[in-house]
Design a protein around this motif. Sequence first.
Motif, PDB file in Angstrom:
ATOM      1  N   ASN A  43       0.747  -1.273  -0.207  1.00 38.80           N
ATOM      2  CA  ASN A  43       0.138  -0.103  -0.005  1.00 38.80           C
ATOM      3  C   ASN A  43       0.861   1.310  -0.040  1.00 38.80           C
ATOM      4  O   ASN A  43       0.317   2.398   0.389  1.00 38.80           O
ATOM      5  CB  ASN A  43      -0.951   0.171   1.314  1.00 38.80           C
ATOM      6  N   GLU A  45       1.813   3.273  -2.239  1.00 39.06           N
ATOM      7  CA  GLU A  45       1.338   4.415  -2.832  1.00 39.06           C
ATOM      8  C   GLU A  45       0.219   5.254  -2.251  1.00 39.06           C
ATOM      9  O   GLU A  45       0.017   6.414  -2.245  1.00 39.06           O
ATOM     10  CB  GLU A  45       0.980   3.976  -4.382  1.00 39.06           C
ATOM     11  N   LYS A  46      -0.778   4.412  -1.573  1.00 41.98           N
ATOM     12  CA  LYS A  46      -1.743   4.786  -0.836  1.00 41.98           C
ATOM     13  C   LYS A  46      -1.388   5.653   0.383  1.00 41.98           C
ATOM     14  O   LYS A  46      -1.893   6.876   0.814  1.00 41.98           O
ATOM     15  CB  LYS A  46      -2.870   3.922  -0.584  1.00 41.98           C
ATOM     16  N   GLU A  49       0.006   9.143  -0.845  1.00 42.53           N
ATOM     17  CA  GLU A  49      -1.311   9.965  -1.207  1.00 42.53           C
ATOM     18  C   GLU A  49      -1.894  10.333   0.010  1.00 42.53           C
ATOM     19  O   GLU A  49      -1.840  11.962   0.153  1.00 42.53           O
ATOM     20  CB  GLU A  49      -2.156   8.994  -1.892  1.00 42.53           C
ATOM     21  N   GLU A  50      -2.130   9.661   1.292  1.00 42.66           N
ATOM     22  CA  GLU A  50      -2.624  10.261   2.336  1.00 42.66           C
ATOM     23  C   GLU A  50      -1.788  11.196   2.962  1.00 42.66           C
ATOM     24  O   GLU A  50      -2.087  12.080   3.712  1.00 42.66           O
ATOM     25  CB  GLU A  50      -3.127   9.288   3.145  1.00 42.66           C
ATOM     26  N   ASN A 155      -4.369  11.920   8.424  1.00 40.47           N
ATOM     27  CA  ASN A 155      -4.607  10.947   7.200  1.00 40.47           C
ATOM     28  C   ASN A 155      -3.591   9.844   7.080  1.00 40.47           C
ATOM     29  O   ASN A 155      -3.851   8.630   6.923  1.00 40.47           O
ATOM     30  CB  ASN A 155      -4.488  11.668   5.989  1.00 40.47           C
ATOM     31  N   SER A 156      -2.298  10.522   7.289  1.00 38.97           N
ATOM     32  CA  SER A 156      -1.111   9.297   7.350  1.00 38.97           C
ATOM     33  C   SER A 156      -1.495   8.345   8.502  1.00 38.97           C
ATOM     34  O   SER A 156      -1.251   7.262   8.425  1.00 38.97           O
ATOM     35  CB  SER A 156       0.240  10.058   7.528  1.00 38.97           C
ATOM     36  N   ILE A 159      -4.269   5.591   7.797  1.00 35.74           N
ATOM     37  CA  ILE A 159      -4.154   4.715   6.814  1.00 35.74           C
ATOM     38  C   ILE A 159      -2.972   3.568   7.329  1.00 35.74           C
ATOM     39  O   ILE A 159      -3.192   2.101   7.146  1.00 35.74           O
ATOM     40  CB  ILE A 159      -3.641   5.049   5.543  1.00 35.74           C
TER      41      ILE A 159
END
Length: 447
Positions: A43, A45-46, A49-50, A155-156, A159
């Motif tokens: 994950n 890339e996700k 992004e976050e 956000n980080s 996830i």
Amino acid sequence: MDLKIYAENLAKAAKNSQKSLRKINTEIKNKTLLRAAELILENKEKIEEENRKDLQKAEKKGYSKALLDRLALNEKRIKGMVQVLKDVASLPDPVGQIISMWTRPNGLKVGRMRVPLGTIMIIYEARPNVTIEAAALCMKSSNAVLLKGGSETINSNKILVDILKQAARETGFPENAIQFVETTEREVVNHLLQLDQYIDVVIPRGGEGLIRTVAEKAKMPVIKHYKGVCNLYIDNEADMEKALNIAYNAKVQRPSVCNAIENLIVHKDIAEDFLPEIAYYYGKAGVEMRCDELSYQILSTHPKAHDTEIVPAKEEDFYEEFLDLIIAVKVVNSLDEAIDFIHKYGSNHSESIVTENYTKGMRFINEVDSSAVYINASTRFTDGNEFGLGAEMGISTDKIHARGPMGLEELTIPKFIIFGDGQIRDNFGIPKEEQEIEINKEACDLR
């Protein structure tokens, strides 16, 4: 949302997971950590992004470059989180370890065994990789963890917690042992700090203001690290090359962290040689030097310090945790004066001496009262991973069972275990004749 009820539900869920945590074995814990490592890579890339969402908000709010650096999850730090999970998985499990055992004259075998602290709440700011470090250590040491990160990395953090929970579900680890405060409302912390019936200890990581607030409001024990005013002393018997490299690394390599030096102390016998040299290199790195009277006299007009910002120091500068490319400089007459300076202005975090004199080095080790004390090395090594602990929950400057980087062992406490064979104290048991009566009655009942 009723924040009081929300906080209580989180804490209760963590507390209730402790029964399940006591039953799981080391194999399950390690499988969960290694699966989490795989999921982070899957994950990647996700996660980036976050993290970009958090960085964009922080930039709009005008955060400093140093703070933005602490928020960022670049490829190197993502790989670092993966490595932390693998490192913690590879470490011996401290839970259930017998620390010591001895036999009393009456035959009792008395020992001490490591057990988890219980539920640990960690309140932290900025660095989202703390989410992984803290959770990994708590999971391996069979502690439930309640994570409260800063709003700047919501956000980080979210996830990363989702990944940990997925790994737990897939491997049979109690998912409720990983709790995350998703709301950014600050008031929720005040409610959590009152729940000592569910939370066993709280560890704040962040600015001095946060830590003092937590210490004042918490009903449960707090393991504190107020600030990192770290000191480096260059002795008159120092190797110049070592001294320059260590002084440069300890300030410049990453100035925004707690184990970077804030005070540079130099013996007067070498001050005129050493200070211009280090000022030259500090100038190239953009370091501002706040100098006491003698060091200012040496550097203010010296050609090697021409490109370095040299300013007179104020008294409060020596107490300051700059977390930036700023250093306070003090010239002393002796090792004794250097040690006295550290005791007055330091924060009991990390201190180092550069010297080729063994006796002076050992005096420094023995007399400086800090959680980590070095001879001929940079204070930047004060870190759980660098010390071989896999990771750390924080660096404690308290004088309690945990001092310095807090690894797996520091997240456990001993309990006494006693093996007997019918021993009673002072032979004060049921009189022998009454025992015989009870036995006879039992025999009659059986007939």
